[in-house]
Structures are given as C-alpha cells and as structure tokens.
Scaffold this motif. Structure first.
Motif, PDB file in Angstrom:
ATOM      1  N   THR A 203     -35.918  50.300   3.679  1.00  0.00           N
ATOM      2  CA  THR A 203     -37.814  50.635   2.692  1.00  0.00           C
ATOM      3  C   THR A 203     -37.607  50.319   1.327  1.00  0.00           C
ATOM      4  N   LEU A 204     -36.684  50.937   0.603  1.00  0.00           N
ATOM      5  CA  LEU A 204     -36.763  50.053  -0.207  1.00  0.00           C
ATOM      6  C   LEU A 204     -37.295  47.825  -0.712  1.00  0.00           C
ATOM      7  N   ASN A 205     -36.744  48.129   0.161  1.00  0.00           N
ATOM      8  CA  ASN A 205     -36.673  45.858   0.219  1.00  0.00           C
ATOM      9  C   ASN A 205     -38.939  46.112   0.911  1.00  0.00           C
ATOM     10  N   ASN A 206     -39.261  47.099   1.552  1.00  0.00           N
ATOM     11  CA  ASN A 206     -40.199  46.642   2.092  1.00  0.00           C
ATOM     12  C   ASN A 206     -41.282  47.138   0.514  1.00  0.00           C
ATOM     13  N   ILE A 207     -40.842  48.719  -0.047  1.00  0.00           N
ATOM     14  CA  ILE A 207     -41.167  48.698  -0.895  1.00  0.00           C
ATOM     15  C   ILE A 207     -41.946  47.560  -1.861  1.00  0.00           C
ATOM     16  N   GLY A 208     -40.473  46.933  -2.402  1.00  0.00           N
ATOM     17  CA  GLY A 208     -40.326  45.443  -3.258  1.00  0.00           C
ATOM     18  C   GLY A 208     -41.621  44.408  -2.842  1.00  0.00           C
ATOM     19  N   LYS A 209     -41.113  44.126  -1.298  1.00  0.00           N
ATOM     20  CA  LYS A 209     -42.332  43.369  -1.075  1.00  0.00           C
ATOM     21  C   LYS A 209     -43.919  43.386  -0.754  1.00  0.00           C
ATOM     22  N   VAL A 210     -44.256  44.947  -0.807  1.00  0.00           N
ATOM     23  CA  VAL A 210     -45.531  45.245  -1.443  1.00  0.00           C
ATOM     24  C   VAL A 210     -45.579  44.866  -3.242  1.00  0.00           C
ATOM     25  N   TYR A 211     -44.917  45.219  -3.444  1.00  0.00           N
ATOM     26  CA  TYR A 211     -45.137  45.200  -4.651  1.00  0.00           C
ATOM     27  C   TYR A 211     -45.187  43.609  -4.844  1.00  0.00           C
ATOM     28  N   SER A 212     -44.015  42.638  -4.667  1.00  0.00           N
ATOM     29  CA  SER A 212     -44.344  41.102  -5.354  1.00  0.00           C
ATOM     30  C   SER A 212     -45.486  40.623  -4.082  1.00  0.00           C
ATOM     31  N   ASP A 213     -46.449  40.871  -3.430  1.00  0.00           N
ATOM     32  CA  ASP A 213     -47.457  40.814  -2.705  1.00  0.00           C
ATOM     33  C   ASP A 213     -48.679  40.978  -4.071  1.00  0.00           C
ATOM     34  N   LEU A 214     -48.415  42.168  -4.253  1.00  0.00           N
ATOM     35  CA  LEU A 214     -49.673  42.629  -5.193  1.00  0.00           C
ATOM     36  C   LEU A 214     -49.388  41.955  -6.313  1.00  0.00           C
ATOM     37  N   GLY A 215     -48.434  41.160  -7.000  1.00  0.00           N
ATOM     38  CA  GLY A 215     -48.523  40.140  -8.469  1.00  0.00           C
ATOM     39  C   GLY A 215     -47.845  41.077  -9.478  1.00  0.00           C
ATOM     40  N   GLU A 216     -46.673  43.042  -8.682  1.00  0.00           N
ATOM     41  CA  GLU A 216     -45.844  43.345  -9.810  1.00  0.00           C
ATOM     42  C   GLU A 216     -44.498  42.581 -10.004  1.00  0.00           C
ATOM     43  N   ASN A 217     -44.404  41.801 -10.632  1.00  0.00           N
ATOM     44  CA  ASN A 217     -42.592  41.457 -10.152  1.00  0.00           C
ATOM     45  C   ASN A 217     -42.022  42.103 -10.960  1.00  0.00           C
ATOM     46  N   GLN A 218     -42.550  42.644 -12.080  1.00  0.00           N
ATOM     47  CA  GLN A 218     -41.160  43.584 -11.794  1.00  0.00           C
ATOM     48  C   GLN A 218     -40.591  44.607 -11.335  1.00  0.00           C
ATOM     49  N   LYS A 219     -42.120  45.364 -10.467  1.00  0.00           N
ATOM     50  CA  LYS A 219     -41.216  46.681 -10.083  1.00  0.00           C
ATOM     51  C   LYS A 219     -40.741  46.106  -8.715  1.00  0.00           C
ATOM     52  N   ALA A 220     -41.421  44.999  -8.340  1.00  0.00           N
ATOM     53  CA  ALA A 220     -40.796  44.439  -6.860  1.00  0.00           C
ATOM     54  C   ALA A 220     -39.223  44.213  -6.972  1.00  0.00           C
ATOM     55  N   LEU A 221     -39.156  43.629  -8.102  1.00  0.00           N
ATOM     56  CA  LEU A 221     -37.860  43.513  -8.589  1.00  0.00           C
ATOM     57  C   LEU A 221     -36.677  44.389  -8.421  1.00  0.00           C
ATOM     58  N   ASP A 222     -37.226  45.997  -9.500  1.00  0.00           N
ATOM     59  CA  ASP A 222     -36.652  46.613  -9.488  1.00  0.00           C
ATOM     60  C   ASP A 222     -36.503  47.424  -7.366  1.00  0.00           C
ATOM     61  N   TYR A 223     -37.390  47.351  -7.194  1.00  0.00           N
ATOM     62  CA  TYR A 223     -37.132  47.772  -5.395  1.00  0.00           C
ATOM     63  C   TYR A 223     -35.851  46.808  -4.646  1.00  0.00           C
ATOM     64  N   TYR A 224     -36.318  46.001  -4.939  1.00  0.00           N
ATOM     65  CA  TYR A 224     -34.607  44.821  -4.352  1.00  0.00           C
ATOM     66  C   TYR A 224     -33.209  45.403  -4.675  1.00  0.00           C
ATOM     67  N   ASN A 225     -33.446  44.823  -6.178  1.00  0.00           N
ATOM     68  CA  ASN A 225     -32.296  45.071  -6.943  1.00  0.00           C
ATOM     69  C   ASN A 225     -31.800  46.797  -6.315  1.00  0.00           C
ATOM     70  N   GLN A 226     -32.152  47.473  -5.858  1.00  0.00           N
ATOM     71  CA  GLN A 226     -31.901  48.861  -5.504  1.00  0.00           C
ATOM     72  C   GLN A 226     -31.354  48.770  -4.159  1.00  0.00           C
ATOM     73  N   SER A 227     -32.612  48.028  -3.343  1.00  0.00           N
ATOM     74  CA  SER A 227     -31.422  47.207  -1.928  1.00  0.00           C
ATOM     75  C   SER A 227     -30.628  47.192  -1.743  1.00  0.00           C
ATOM     76  N   LEU A 228     -30.766  45.649  -2.470  1.00  0.00           N
ATOM     77  CA  LEU A 228     -29.406  44.717  -2.059  1.00  0.00           C
ATOM     78  C   LEU A 228     -27.788  44.894  -1.932  1.00  0.00           C
ATOM     79  N   PRO A 229     -27.176  46.351  -2.912  1.00  0.00           N
ATOM     80  CA  PRO A 229     -25.861  46.802  -2.892  1.00  0.00           C
ATOM     81  C   PRO A 229     -26.636  48.306  -1.878  1.00  0.00           C
TER      82      PRO A 229
END
Length: 286
Positions: free
Chosen positions: A170-196
């Motif tokens: 779900t964290l990854n999916n939220i990150g993808k939505v923010y990436s699609d919306l062009g909100e790159n910093q938010k996307a990065l934050d969620y991807y970096n929570q998902s990865l570990p």
C-alpha cells in the motif's frame, strides 16, 4: 512458479476451504434438514471454488471466463449456506479476475460488494486487502484522489493487523499515485517507507517493483545515474523471481536511460534484450 496473482487466488481458495470447517450461522432456526442443506451447499461451493482456481491458473482469457462461472456458482451456494465470509472472499476473487481481464468497472462492482461483508464479519485483514484493490482500480481508471482515499483507509488496517507485506504494498501504491500526480517528494517518501519493509519480509518481487518505481522517479527528475542504480538493483530481483514482464520493463527503462545519456549502442543492447521478453509474455503495447 505461481505469480503473485495466482498465489492470491490460491490463497482465497484455501481461505474458503478453511471457512468451511467452521460452524455455519443459520439464517433460520436450526434443524437437521437446514443443517444438511447448508452442508451440501457449502461442499458444492468448495468444489466450484476449487475448479475456479484450477481454471484461473491456466491464465488464458477463455480459462478466466470459465473461472468466473465457477466462482459465481460458489458465490450463489455460499449465499444459500448463509456464509457471509465465504461470500466476501468469493466476491473478492471475482473482482480480481475481472480486473485481470481488464474489466475494471466490473472489478470495482465486486470489490464494493465484498467490502461491507468483510466489515460485517470483522475481518480487518481482508477489509484492508479489498480497500487496497479498490484503490488500485481507481488509480488505473485515472481517479487518483479516489485511489488515495482508499489506500489511506487500507494503510492503518494493514498496520493494525501486522501485515507488513501488505503495508509495503500500500505504501508503494500511494507512492505511485503521488508520482503520477507529479508530487515527486511525496512519492519518494512513500517509496522509501515501502522499500525496507519489502526487504524485511523477503518480498523480492515487491522489492523489484519499488526499486523500479524509484528508478522511474529519478529518471523523471533528470537524475539518470541514480535511476540506473535503482534499475540495476531491480533487474536481478525480477530475474530471480521469474517475472519476465517486469524484467522486460526494467530492461527497456535502462535502455531509455542510456539513450538519454547518448550511449546509443548500450541503449540498443538493452532494448534488444527486452523485445523477445515482451513478445514471450504477449505484451504487444510494450
């Protein structure tokens, strides 16, 4: 090797079977005739659900259509048995199959029917899964804010039930939505929570997905070397889990980076590795 979707449906079949071993709540005063009818309905439903799983595993459009018929049959029988949880699981699986067939609105209908049933029986784990799946459909349909709404309902339930793998998804999916919306910093934050979390639970397929998403994000930010680093971490993981579609995508993404860098021969090498994989998995658009 079964892919993640196949494991999902197989897991639903197991869950349905487990449910059948539990006492069934009768909708009318319990008597021997009613109990016998419920038992017969449940046994027939289990058989239909298992046949549906076998058809699903074949993976062809025709087999998926056949699986729908069997899961619909199981759903009807679980209703007759008064088994709300098994009904909810059947609806969830039907939503998944329709989603795989590309019929997203139909998938949404089934997911939306399963959600109140999971809530009624107090199954927060399956409620979280369903919310996440509804979010995914809305994301594909381009309704990003609705997708975020459902993912944001799913995330605390994932955490409350201790589902770290689901939380990572779900964290990854939220990150993808923010990436699609062009909100790159938010996307990065969620991807970096998902990865570990992906790494902690040993989800190599999911880890590959998140690494690839990070590569895409850095590519869009113009940080090509960082993008390459993430793609090169993702690629061996996709190969290790036998995800040829994912491997093809990553190879193509690496080719795009080398093309951006003006290293055309390297770009060509990666595109030429990607192309036969695209063909092998039937990815005509790719």
């Amino acid at each position: 090797m079964l892919d993640r979707a196949q494991w999902f449906v197989a897991g639903m079949s197991i869950a349905l079977s487990v449910q059948l071993s539990q006492p069934v709540a009768a909708a009318v005063p319990v008597g021997k005739v009613v109990q016998t009818a419920q038992t017969n309905s449940s046994e027939a439903a289990e058989k239909a659900a298992n046949q549906g799983v076998q058809l699903y595993k074949q993976g062809t459009a025709e087999a998926l259509r056949g699986a729908i018929v069997k899961f619909e049959e199981a759903l009807k029988l679980y209703r007759e048995a008064g088994d709300n949880r098994a009904q909810a699981l059947s609806l969830l699986v039907l939503g998944k199959v329709y989603s795989e067939l590309g019929e997203k609105q139909k998938a949404l209908e089934y997911y939306s029917q399963s959600l109140p049933l999971f809530r009624a029986v107090g199954d927060r784990s399956q409620e979280a899964i369903t919310l996440n799946k509804i979010g995914s459909v809305y994301s594909v349909l381009g309704e990003k804010q609705k997708a975020l709404e459902y993912y944001s309902q799913s995330l605390p339930l994932r955490r409350a039930t201790g589902d770290r793998s689901g939380e990572a998804t779900t964290l990854n999916n939220i990150g993808k939505v923010y990436s699609d919306l062009g909100e790159n910093q938010k996307a990065l934050d969620y991807y970096n929570q998902s990865l570990p979390l992906r790494r902690a639970v040993g989800d190599r397929s999911g880890e590959a997905t998140t690494l690839n998403n990070l590569g895409i994000l850095y590519s869009e930010l113009g940080e090509n070397q960082k993008a390459l680093d993430y793609y090169n971490q993702s690629l061996p993981l996709s190969r290790a889990v036998g995800d040829r579609s994912g491997e093809a995508t990553i190879l193509s993404n690496i080719g795009s980076i080398y093309s951006e860098l003006g290293e055309n021969q390297k770009a060509l090498d990666y595109y030429n590795q990607s192309l036969p994989l695209r063909r092998a998995v039937g990815d005509r658009s790719g």
